[in-house]
Enzyme design. Sequence first.
Site, short mmCIF file in Angstrom:
data_model
loop_
_atom_site.label_atom_id
_atom_site.label_comp_id
_atom_site.label_asym_id
_atom_site.label_seq_id
_atom_site.Cartn_x
_atom_site.Cartn_y
_atom_site.Cartn_z
N HIS A 1 0.85 -1.20 0.00
CA HIS A 1 0.00 0.00 0.00
C HIS A 1 0.88 1.25 0.00
O HIS A 1 1.90 1.30 0.69
CB HIS A 1 -0.93 -0.02 1.22
CG HIS A 1 -2.03 0.99 1.11
ND1 HIS A 1 -1.80 2.34 1.29
CD2 HIS A 1 -3.33 0.86 0.79
CE1 HIS A 1 -2.94 2.99 1.10
NE2 HIS A 1 -3.88 2.11 0.78
N GLU B 1 -4.02 1.26 -7.33
CA GLU B 1 -4.44 2.41 -6.52
C GLU B 1 -3.59 3.62 -6.89
O GLU B 1 -2.48 3.79 -6.35
CB GLU B 1 -4.25 2.11 -5.03
CG GLU B 1 -5.11 0.99 -4.50
CD GLU B 1 -5.43 1.18 -3.03
OE1 GLU B 1 -6.61 1.15 -2.69
OE2 GLU B 1 -4.50 1.36 -2.22
P1 PGA Z 1 -9.85 5.50 0.12
O1 PGA Z 1 -8.62 4.52 0.41
O2 PGA Z 1 -10.97 4.67 -0.36
O3 PGA Z 1 -10.13 6.15 1.46
O4 PGA Z 1 -9.38 6.47 -0.90
C1 PGA Z 1 -8.36 3.43 -0.42
C2 PGA Z 1 -7.09 2.75 0.02
O5 PGA Z 1 -6.14 3.45 0.41
O6 PGA Z 1 -6.98 1.51 -0.02
#
Ligand code: PGA
Length: 250
Positions: free
Chosen positions: A99, A168
């Site tokens: 992440h 992401e």
């Molecule tokens: P968010 O986070 O939906 O609050 O943007 C997603 C993540 O970091 O996995």
Amino acid sequence: MTNNKTYFVANWKMHGSLNSVNSIKNVIKLSKKSKYKNAKIVYCPPYTLISHFVEKTKKTKIDIGAQNCHFKKKFGSFTGSVNANMIKNIGSKFVIIGHSEIRSIGDTNKSINLKIKSALKANLKVIFCFGETLKEKRSKKTNKVLNYQIKNGLTKIGNIKNIFFAYEPVWSIGTGIIPKINELDKQVRKIKQIIRKNYKVNNAKVLYGGSVNSQNIVTLKKISSINGFLIGGASLNSKNFIDIIKKTIN
Ligand code: PGA
């Protein structure tokens, strides 16, 4: 979305106390309805709540995951750390690795690679996160960055069947901004292409994460290349999380 399973992974980050365990009861109820049998729900609470979530979701199809792990497989003198075997031992089936919030405090492609290897060895399913920053996007480096992160994160990993890929974009996490739909579709297809080319796997699962909420899900769900969502903020409140699931599967 396709007719296969759609993944809804709740990443609770550093949120949640003992009181929150009961707050997921309506999500549990929903998961038992046959209409939502193709919604695969995974909760990734902080380490402190994993056992409680495992207990609460016992006899349901909901799985529990951790948000990170140490790369060492064995016990050791690593204050503040938890390894993949320890996570597996308390009933987790998944672990998020790579992440951007952990990359930003020191995780590297190399450490991510070691973490993925030890998680797979521990028989955990891995949610492998990657994504470009805004600066990289603006300088048109997205493809290069994603290629690099994917290949380096998976160095010397032959079998990727237990890996879920979570795209992401860093600029989208927690900002309320999501990519343009056609761009996101194109990007996810490119990611699948990278996986196909390098690992000869045609059916890899690619999730999208970054500001998914109960409004934009109506648009996001139309992207047929996406197999599910990694949801931060909007997963903390069961009503919002349920809304997202219901609007995706209708
Ligand atoms: P968010 O986070 O939906 O609050 O943007 C997603 C993540 O970091 O996995």
